[in-house]
Enzyme design. Structure first.
Site, PDB file in Angstrom:
ATOM      1  N   HIS A 168      -2.695  -3.064  -3.290  1.00 16.40           N
ATOM      2  CA  HIS A 168      -4.057  -2.886  -2.796  1.00 16.40           C
ATOM      3  C   HIS A 168      -5.008  -2.683  -3.982  1.00 16.40           C
ATOM      4  CE1 HIS A 168      -6.679  -0.895   0.581  1.00 16.40           C
ATOM      5  NE2 HIS A 168      -7.081  -2.111   0.260  1.00 16.40           N
ATOM      6  N   GLU A 178       2.464  -0.794   4.654  1.00 19.78           N
ATOM      7  CA  GLU A 178       2.121   0.575   4.256  1.00 19.78           C
ATOM      8  C   GLU A 178       3.423   1.324   3.970  1.00 19.78           C
ATOM      9  OE1 GLU A 178      -0.583   2.293   3.674  1.00 19.78           O
ATOM     10  OE2 GLU A 178      -2.254   1.146   4.564  1.00 19.78           O
ATOM     11  N   ASP A 234      -3.625   2.355  -4.773  1.00 18.27           N
ATOM     12  CA  ASP A 234      -2.290   2.294  -4.180  1.00 18.27           C
ATOM     13  C   ASP A 234      -1.643   0.916  -4.319  1.00 18.27           C
ATOM     14  OD1 ASP A 234      -4.376   1.579  -2.155  1.00 18.27           O
ATOM     15  OD2 ASP A 234      -2.697   1.326  -0.777  1.00 18.27           O
ATOM     16  N   HIS A 263       0.844  -1.201   0.000  1.00 14.40           N
ATOM     17  CA  HIS A 263       0.000   0.000   0.000  1.00 14.40           C
ATOM     18  C   HIS A 263       0.874   1.244   0.000  1.00 14.40           C
ATOM     19  CE1 HIS A 263      -3.516  -2.235   1.922  1.00 14.40           C
ATOM     20  NE2 HIS A 263      -2.528  -2.979   2.366  1.00 14.40           N
ATOM     21  N   TYR A 264       0.279   2.391  -0.350  1.00 17.18           N
ATOM     22  CA  TYR A 264       0.853   3.646   0.116  1.00 17.18           C
ATOM     23  C   TYR A 264      -0.054   4.220   1.190  1.00 17.18           C
ATOM     24  CZ  TYR A 264      -2.048   6.404  -3.323  1.00 17.18           C
ATOM     25  OH  TYR A 264      -3.041   6.959  -4.068  1.00 17.18           O
ATOM     26  N   THR A 265       0.532   5.105   2.020  1.00 21.67           N
ATOM     27  CA  THR A 265      -0.249   5.626   3.142  1.00 21.67           C
ATOM     28  C   THR A 265      -1.291   6.647   2.693  1.00 21.67           C
ATOM     29  OG1 THR A 265       1.576   7.155   3.546  1.00 21.67           O
ATOM     30  CG2 THR A 265       1.458   5.202   4.945  1.00 21.67           C
TER      31      THR A 265
HETATM   32 ZN   LIG Z   1      -4.100   0.597   0.678  1.00 21.94          ZN
END
Ligand SMILES: [Zn+2]
Length: 233
Positions: A135, A93, A145, A28-30
């Site tokens: 994600h 993340e 993301d 993911h990215y935050t």
């Molecule tokens: Zn995510």
């Protein structure tokens, strides 16, 4: 566990279902303005979200949830016939503001830390390469993301996930592009009950990042076919 991993527990965790295998790794990215803001949210009981790890832009790695426990990062999600992927996945993340707050390249130090962390996780759990996912792969209608700036190709070159070889075989001549693309997306693992352009954009975000437009152009079809070939599907 690497000596560089800092423990910063989140209360947002619970038991995995009895007998659940850990066979998926979700990146993911935050998607928040700062790493500090994101980490605070991932540890806020009211937010009810978390991940096993956070990788900051300088490459620092935090562990919020032990791998044996369930973190709450994936939400409603599907991949290769599986659903509710929190049950069976490890979530990382990666700090980046994301598309809403000034999406920017992931620094080399951060990518190196992500790669090392993924390799350690893959050494601990039987996670097939096709189950190293974004994600956006497992929730294509809701999530973008870690996005098209994330270096999936570099990760694959280091043994994390899959990257189709240079297009050496064009899509089958005469096949209707839509039908062909849908079958290939399904063979890779995408759910099939969403509009084709949504699924194609998710595929492109991961495997054809130079063009994320939901259109099955020749290069996208070639990469779809290339990935399916790698799976032996
Ligand atoms: Zn995510």
């Amino acid at each position: 566990m690497s000596p560089g991993v800092r423990e910063l527990p989140s209360p947002n965790q619970d038991d995995r279902p009895a007998g659940a295998a850990i066979d998926t790794l979700v990146l993911h990215y935050t998607g928040m303005r700062s790493g500090a803001e994101a980490i605070a949210r991932l540890r806020d009981p009211a937010a009810r979200v978390s991940s096993h790890y956070v990788v900051e832009e300088d490459g620092a790695v935090l562990r919020l949830v032990p791998e044996a426990r369930r973190a709450w990062h994936a939400g409603i999600s599907h991949w290769r016939g599986m659903a509710a992927l929190n049950d069976r996945s490890i979530g990382i993340e990666i700090v980046n503001p994301g598309h809403d707050w000034g999406y920017r390249p992931f620094p080399a130090l951060q990518m190196a830390a992500v790669c090392d962390l993924c390799l350690e996780i893959l050494a601990r759990h039987p996670i097939p390469p096709i189950n190293v996912v974004a994600h956006s792969d497992i929730a294509p209608d809701r999530k973008a993301d870690p996005g098209e700036l994330f270096d999936w190709e570099g990760l694959a070159a280091n043994g994390v996930g899959l990257w189709p070889a240079a297009a050496d075989a064009p899509a089958p001549a005469g096949a209707p592009a839509g039908a062909s693309a849908a079958a290939l997306l399904s063979a890779i693992g995408y759910r099939t009950d969403l509009p084709l352009p949504v699924l194609l954009a998710a595929f492109q975000r991961h495997w054809r990042p130079a063009r994320v437009d939901g259109v099955a152009d020749a290069e996208t079809l070639a990469r779809l076919a290339g990935l399916v070939r790698m799976l032996g599907a």
